[in-house]
Design a protein around this motif. Sequence first.
Motif, PDB file in Angstrom:
ATOM      1  N   ARG A   1       0.821  -1.212   0.000  1.00  0.00           N
ATOM      2  CA  ARG A   1       0.000   0.000   0.000  1.00  0.00           C
ATOM      3  C   ARG A   1       0.852   1.258   0.000  1.00  0.00           C
ATOM      4  O   ARG A   1       0.487   2.261  -0.603  1.00  0.00           O
ATOM      5  CB  ARG A   1      -0.921   0.030   1.223  1.00  0.00           C
ATOM      6  CG  ARG A   1      -1.858  -1.147   1.352  1.00  0.00           C
ATOM      7  CD  ARG A   1      -2.525  -1.170   2.715  1.00  0.00           C
ATOM      8  NE  ARG A   1      -1.495  -1.278   3.759  1.00  0.00           N
ATOM      9  CZ  ARG A   1      -1.715  -1.204   5.053  1.00  0.00           C
ATOM     10  NH1 ARG A   1      -2.935  -1.007   5.496  1.00  0.00           N
ATOM     11  NH2 ARG A   1      -0.741  -1.331   5.921  1.00  0.00           N
ATOM     12  N   THR A   2       1.972   1.223   0.721  1.00  0.00           N
ATOM     13  CA  THR A   2       2.791   2.418   0.915  1.00  0.00           C
ATOM     14  C   THR A   2       4.163   2.352   0.246  1.00  0.00           C
ATOM     15  O   THR A   2       4.854   3.353   0.177  1.00  0.00           O
ATOM     16  CB  THR A   2       3.022   2.659   2.418  1.00  0.00           C
ATOM     17  OG1 THR A   2       3.723   1.531   2.961  1.00  0.00           O
ATOM     18  CG2 THR A   2       1.706   2.871   3.150  1.00  0.00           C
ATOM     19  N   GLY A   3       4.546   1.171  -0.234  1.00  0.00           N
ATOM     20  CA  GLY A   3       5.877   1.016  -0.835  1.00  0.00           C
ATOM     21  C   GLY A   3       6.994   1.035   0.195  1.00  0.00           C
ATOM     22  O   GLY A   3       8.134   1.392  -0.118  1.00  0.00           O
ATOM     23  N   ILE A   4       6.680   0.641   1.428  1.00  0.00           N
ATOM     24  CA  ILE A   4       7.668   0.645   2.505  1.00  0.00           C
ATOM     25  C   ILE A   4       8.096  -0.782   2.831  1.00  0.00           C
ATOM     26  O   ILE A   4       7.259  -1.666   2.985  1.00  0.00           O
ATOM     27  CB  ILE A   4       7.116   1.332   3.768  1.00  0.00           C
ATOM     28  CG1 ILE A   4       6.845   2.805   3.492  1.00  0.00           C
ATOM     29  CG2 ILE A   4       8.073   1.171   4.950  1.00  0.00           C
ATOM     30  CD1 ILE A   4       6.219   3.563   4.656  1.00  0.00           C
ATOM     31  N   LEU A   5       9.407  -0.984   2.938  1.00  0.00           N
ATOM     32  CA  LEU A   5       9.989  -2.247   3.374  1.00  0.00           C
ATOM     33  C   LEU A   5      10.330  -2.096   4.852  1.00  0.00           C
ATOM     34  O   LEU A   5      11.122  -1.219   5.221  1.00  0.00           O
ATOM     35  CB  LEU A   5      11.261  -2.548   2.578  1.00  0.00           C
ATOM     36  CG  LEU A   5      12.005  -3.823   2.964  1.00  0.00           C
ATOM     37  CD1 LEU A   5      11.214  -5.045   2.525  1.00  0.00           C
ATOM     38  CD2 LEU A   5      13.400  -3.824   2.362  1.00  0.00           C
ATOM     39  N   TYR A   6       9.736  -2.919   5.710  1.00  0.00           N
ATOM     40  CA  TYR A   6       9.990  -2.851   7.147  1.00  0.00           C
ATOM     41  C   TYR A   6      11.077  -3.851   7.512  1.00  0.00           C
ATOM     42  O   TYR A   6      11.014  -5.022   7.128  1.00  0.00           O
ATOM     43  CB  TYR A   6       8.714  -3.126   7.945  1.00  0.00           C
ATOM     44  CG  TYR A   6       7.736  -1.971   7.846  1.00  0.00           C
ATOM     45  CD1 TYR A   6       7.872  -0.855   8.664  1.00  0.00           C
ATOM     46  CD2 TYR A   6       6.703  -2.002   6.911  1.00  0.00           C
ATOM     47  CE1 TYR A   6       6.993   0.211   8.560  1.00  0.00           C
ATOM     48  CE2 TYR A   6       5.820  -0.939   6.814  1.00  0.00           C
ATOM     49  CZ  TYR A   6       5.973   0.157   7.632  1.00  0.00           C
ATOM     50  OH  TYR A   6       5.108   1.217   7.536  1.00  0.00           O
ATOM     51  N   VAL A   7      12.066  -3.357   8.252  1.00  0.00           N
ATOM     52  CA  VAL A   7      13.233  -4.154   8.622  1.00  0.00           C
ATOM     53  C   VAL A   7      13.487  -3.977  10.114  1.00  0.00           C
ATOM     54  O   VAL A   7      13.415  -2.859  10.645  1.00  0.00           O
ATOM     55  CB  VAL A   7      14.478  -3.689   7.837  1.00  0.00           C
ATOM     56  CG1 VAL A   7      15.691  -4.511   8.208  1.00  0.00           C
ATOM     57  CG2 VAL A   7      14.230  -3.741   6.347  1.00  0.00           C
ATOM     58  N   LEU A   8      13.830  -5.067  10.775  1.00  0.00           N
ATOM     59  CA  LEU A   8      14.173  -5.042  12.194  1.00  0.00           C
ATOM     60  C   LEU A   8      15.688  -5.038  12.319  1.00  0.00           C
ATOM     61  O   LEU A   8      16.353  -6.002  11.944  1.00  0.00           O
ATOM     62  CB  LEU A   8      13.574  -6.263  12.893  1.00  0.00           C
ATOM     63  CG  LEU A   8      13.657  -6.308  14.402  1.00  0.00           C
ATOM     64  CD1 LEU A   8      12.984  -5.088  15.030  1.00  0.00           C
ATOM     65  CD2 LEU A   8      13.011  -7.577  14.914  1.00  0.00           C
ATOM     66  N   ALA A   9      16.245  -3.943  12.815  1.00  0.00           N
ATOM     67  CA  ALA A   9      17.694  -3.789  12.946  1.00  0.00           C
ATOM     68  C   ALA A   9      18.237  -4.649  14.080  1.00  0.00           C
ATOM     69  O   ALA A   9      17.490  -5.151  14.918  1.00  0.00           O
ATOM     70  CB  ALA A   9      18.037  -2.316  13.192  1.00  0.00           C
ATOM     71  N   GLU A  10      19.548  -4.790  14.112  1.00  0.00           N
ATOM     72  CA  GLU A  10      20.221  -5.588  15.136  1.00  0.00           C
ATOM     73  C   GLU A  10      19.866  -5.135  16.549  1.00  0.00           C
ATOM     74  O   GLU A  10      19.752  -5.944  17.458  1.00  0.00           O
ATOM     75  CB  GLU A  10      21.739  -5.491  14.963  1.00  0.00           C
ATOM     76  CG  GLU A  10      22.230  -6.032  13.652  1.00  0.00           C
ATOM     77  CD  GLU A  10      23.634  -5.580  13.331  1.00  0.00           C
ATOM     78  OE1 GLU A  10      24.433  -6.439  12.936  1.00  0.00           O
ATOM     79  OE2 GLU A  10      23.929  -4.379  13.479  1.00  0.00           O
TER      80      GLU A  10
END
Length: 178
Positions: A54-63
């Motif tokens: 929907r938003t073109g956002i890739l969600y990533v969980l950092a270290e």
Amino acid sequence: VAGNQGTVFALDTESGGVLWTRKLTSYALPNNIGLQGSIYCPNGINATPTYDRRTGILYVLAEDGALYGLDSGSGNIRFGPAQFVAPFAKAWSLNLVGDAIYTVLAQGCGGALSGFYSMDIRDPHHPVVRQMLLSNTNTGGIWGRGGPVIGSNGRAYGSTADGPFDPLAGDYSDSVVA
């Protein structure tokens, strides 16, 4: 693709070439307790990212346990960092359902308690984190690379291992939980 040392890579699906990279800043250092730094608690990005079409956002969980939302076209930060889980925890894949991102933790990495974790991302300036812990110790982790499964009924499901099963004490290992 989330890589080691906190780097995220966007690849061209046709050529395999790198479109952009983003090094996520870690604001914490790993501890030296238990399995930290081993193959079981690798001190790196462990959770597979999730994509919001929907938003073109890739969600990533950092270290360090912070959630970032990266623009899929440029890698620029559009969300976060927002603290989601304990630094250097062993988080399995991120799953996006509606306006919530889900993950699960296992093995006590980073001193984190095993369980389900979710973040409501509707308001990027005030994300809300919820957790349902499955153990009072570092056991009872939910296993499975795919992370938590979210049913059409809105419940989160997972199967656990590595610990005692004693619901009166708050320990839910070796079971299927919802």
